[in-house]
Design an enzyme around this catalytic site. Structure first.
Site, PDB file in Angstrom:
ATOM      1  N   LYS A  33     -23.838  -6.834-100.706  1.00  0.00           N
ATOM      2  CA  LYS A  33     -23.438  -7.688-101.855  1.00  0.00           C
ATOM      3  C   LYS A  33     -22.350  -7.866-102.183  1.00  0.00           C
ATOM      4  CE  LYS A  33     -23.764  -5.371-106.123  1.00  0.00           C
ATOM      5  NZ  LYS A  33     -22.573  -6.022-106.856  1.00  0.00           N
ATOM      6  N   ASP A  61     -23.986 -11.436-106.038  1.00  0.00           N
ATOM      7  CA  ASP A  61     -24.209 -10.813-107.553  1.00  0.00           C
ATOM      8  C   ASP A  61     -23.209 -11.710-108.346  1.00  0.00           C
ATOM      9  OD1 ASP A  61     -24.169  -9.215-109.644  1.00  0.00           O
ATOM     10  OD2 ASP A  61     -23.107  -7.692-108.691  1.00  0.00           O
ATOM     11  N   LYS A  63     -24.426 -12.724-111.304  1.00  0.00           N
ATOM     12  CA  LYS A  63     -24.857 -12.169-112.900  1.00  0.00           C
ATOM     13  C   LYS A  63     -24.841 -13.431-113.587  1.00  0.00           C
ATOM     14  CE  LYS A  63     -23.754  -7.437-112.806  1.00  0.00           C
ATOM     15  NZ  LYS A  63     -22.812  -7.506-111.676  1.00  0.00           N
ATOM     16  N   ALA A  65     -25.302 -16.276-116.398  1.00  0.00           N
ATOM     17  CA  ALA A  65     -25.733 -16.172-117.594  1.00  0.00           C
ATOM     18  C   ALA A  65     -25.322 -17.389-118.345  1.00  0.00           C
ATOM     19  CB  ALA A  65     -25.201 -14.725-118.245  1.00  0.00           C
ATOM     20  N   ASP A  66     -26.028 -18.562-118.025  1.00  0.00           N
ATOM     21  CA  ASP A  66     -25.659 -19.803-118.409  1.00  0.00           C
ATOM     22  C   ASP A  66     -26.815 -20.525-118.941  1.00  0.00           C
ATOM     23  OD1 ASP A  66     -24.069 -21.798-119.436  1.00  0.00           O
ATOM     24  OD2 ASP A  66     -22.191 -21.059-117.960  1.00  0.00           O
ATOM     25  N   ASN A  69     -29.209 -25.904-116.713  1.00  0.00           N
ATOM     26  CA  ASN A  69     -28.503 -26.572-115.625  1.00  0.00           C
ATOM     27  C   ASN A  69     -27.145 -25.871-115.050  1.00  0.00           C
ATOM     28  OD1 ASN A  69     -28.150 -29.623-114.568  1.00  0.00           O
ATOM     29  ND2 ASN A  69     -26.375 -29.424-115.809  1.00  0.00           N
ATOM     30  N   THR A  70     -26.329 -25.226-115.673  1.00  0.00           N
ATOM     31  CA  THR A  70     -25.166 -24.688-115.180  1.00  0.00           C
ATOM     32  C   THR A  70     -25.737 -23.801-114.163  1.00  0.00           C
ATOM     33  OG1 THR A  70     -24.045 -25.208-117.295  1.00  0.00           O
ATOM     34  CG2 THR A  70     -22.955 -23.701-115.641  1.00  0.00           C
ATOM     35  N   GLY A 167     -24.579   2.238-109.575  1.00  0.00           N
ATOM     36  CA  GLY A 167     -24.018   3.233-110.332  1.00  0.00           C
ATOM     37  C   GLY A 167     -23.951   4.698-109.530  1.00  0.00           C
ATOM     38  N   GLY A 173     -23.621   8.387-110.781  1.00  0.00           N
ATOM     39  CA  GLY A 173     -25.271   8.589-110.269  1.00  0.00           C
ATOM     40  C   GLY A 173     -25.299   9.210-108.887  1.00  0.00           C
ATOM     41  N   ALA A 175     -27.636   9.217-105.415  1.00  0.00           N
ATOM     42  CA  ALA A 175     -28.584   8.415-104.588  1.00  0.00           C
ATOM     43  C   ALA A 175     -29.883   8.837-104.575  1.00  0.00           C
ATOM     44  CB  ALA A 175     -27.907   7.844-103.396  1.00  0.00           C
TER      45      ALA A 175
HETATM   46  O1  O7M Z   1     -20.275   1.870-106.464  1.00  0.00           O
HETATM   47  P1  O7M Z   1     -19.155   0.877-107.658  1.00  0.00           P
HETATM   48  O2  O7M Z   1     -19.319   1.460-108.986  1.00  0.00           O
HETATM   49  O3  O7M Z   1     -17.991   0.992-106.881  1.00  0.00           O
HETATM   50  O4  O7M Z   1     -19.717  -0.423-107.571  1.00  0.00           O
HETATM   51  C1  O7M Z   1     -21.115  -0.846-108.165  1.00  0.00           C
HETATM   52  C2  O7M Z   1     -21.352  -2.403-107.825  1.00  0.00           C
HETATM   53  O5  O7M Z   1     -22.443  -2.456-108.510  1.00  0.00           O
HETATM   54  C3  O7M Z   1     -20.314  -3.162-108.415  1.00  0.00           C
HETATM   55  O6  O7M Z   1     -20.426  -4.575-107.615  1.00  0.00           O
HETATM   56  C4  O7M Z   1     -20.829  -3.646-109.855  1.00  0.00           C
HETATM   57  O7  O7M Z   1     -20.447  -4.827-110.183  1.00  0.00           O
HETATM   58  C5  O7M Z   1     -22.343  -3.707-109.460  1.00  0.00           C
HETATM   59  N1  O7M Z   1     -23.292  -3.299-110.815  1.00  0.00           N
HETATM   60  C6  O7M Z   1     -23.218  -2.132-111.713  1.00  0.00           C
HETATM   61  O8  O7M Z   1     -21.971  -1.311-111.101  1.00  0.00           O
HETATM   62  N2  O7M Z   1     -23.649  -1.764-112.711  1.00  0.00           N
HETATM   63  C7  O7M Z   1     -24.702  -2.668-113.195  1.00  0.00           C
HETATM   64  O9  O7M Z   1     -25.206  -2.248-114.152  1.00  0.00           O
HETATM   65  C8  O7M Z   1     -24.992  -3.771-112.369  1.00  0.00           C
HETATM   66  C9  O7M Z   1     -24.283  -4.018-111.247  1.00  0.00           C
HETATM   67  C10 O7M Z   1     -24.911  -5.014-110.396  1.00  0.00           C
HETATM   68  O10 O7M Z   1     -24.837  -4.919-109.243  1.00  0.00           O
HETATM   69  O11 O7M Z   1     -25.642  -6.028-110.903  1.00  0.00           O
HETATM   70  C11 O7M Z   1     -26.349  -6.804-110.147  1.00  0.00           C
END
Ligand code: O7M
Length: 211
Positions: A33, A61, A63, A65-66, A69-70, A167, A173, A175
């Site tokens: 990612k 990734d 995210k 959020a627009d 068109n953007t 997380g 968190g 796994a």
């Molecule tokens: O393991 P970390 O905490 O170093 O990294 C977590 C990765 O997951 C990091 O790229 C974050 O931007 C992403 N992420 C979250 O940590 N929390 C979220 O709720 C969502 C993401 C994510 O990947 O969203 C798509």
């Protein structure tokens, strides 16, 4: 690795470092990612390069959020660069999400892993899950930091839509717990790329989750 459920969050700036970490962990991963830090630090071409060097799918990734068109303008360039999946926010509305989905495989954020997610996103998670069920994306993002929310999301989500959980590790968190709660894939960043030996760290998590 095709049967792995581990996604590496490659949140470093530098191209050389990113490629080294990706190559040393690739055999334990399902996908890599990339997020803004790496794209800002190394350019969009990093996506093409990562795919060539590892042979793994790349998830962008952004995210998104627009307005539609953007979102479309951004997503088309990112898919063109070789991204296999793009992550988009759902809260901006179905038209914005559809604009991305028309261009390629999409993952929708329905909840996030940080404490602040409880303020604005969690109260609308139910509606975001409904949106995912209506549109049928590849997957949704749910928080490994709250396994009960992963379980809840899985229970409301149509079968076939994947649950992908960040997380794990530094954010607290587990796994195993995320997978037991119904996650299909887990995302790990710092616990791998900040480790002395990223290859070993990825292998340990890969083995912990049973390959
Ligand atoms: O393991 P970390 O905490 O170093 O990294 C977590 C990765 O997951 C990091 O790229 C974050 O931007 C992403 N992420 C979250 O940590 N929390 C979220 O709720 C969502 C993401 C994510 O990947 O969203 C798509």
């Amino acid at each position: 690795m095709g049967n792995s459920r581990l996604i590496l969050a490659l949140d470093v700036y530098e191209l050389k470092k990113a490629l080294e970490i990706a190559e040393s962990t690739a055999e334990y991963l399902w996908a890599v990612k990339v997020n803004w830090p790496l794209i800002i630090g190394s350019g969009l071409e990093i996506i093409t390069e990562l795919k060539e060097r590892t042979g793994l799918p790349v998830i962008a990734d952004l995210k998104l959020a627009d307005i539609p068109n953007t979102n479309r303008l951004i997503a088309s360039k990112v898919f063109e660069a070789g991204a296999d999946y793009i992550i988009a926010h759902g809260f901006v509305g179905r038209d914005s999400v559809k604009a991305v989905m028309e261009l390629g495989k999409t993952i929708i954020v329905v909840e996030m892993s940080h404490p602040g997610a409880e303020e604005f996103i969690q109260p609308v998670t139910d509606r975001l899950i409904e949106l995912a069920n209506e549109l049928g994306p590849f997957g949704v993002i749910a928080p490994a930091t709250r396994p009960e929310r992963v379980r809840y999301t899985r229970s409301k989500l149509m079968p076939g839509i994947k649950v992908i959980t960040p997380g794990v590790g530094v954010q607290g968190g587990s796994a195993r717990e995320a997978l037991n709660a119904g996650a299909d894939y887990i995302i790990v960043g710092r616990a791998i790329y900040e480790s002395e030996n990223p290859g070993k760290a990825a292998k340990r998590i890969y083995e912990e989750i049973g390959g």
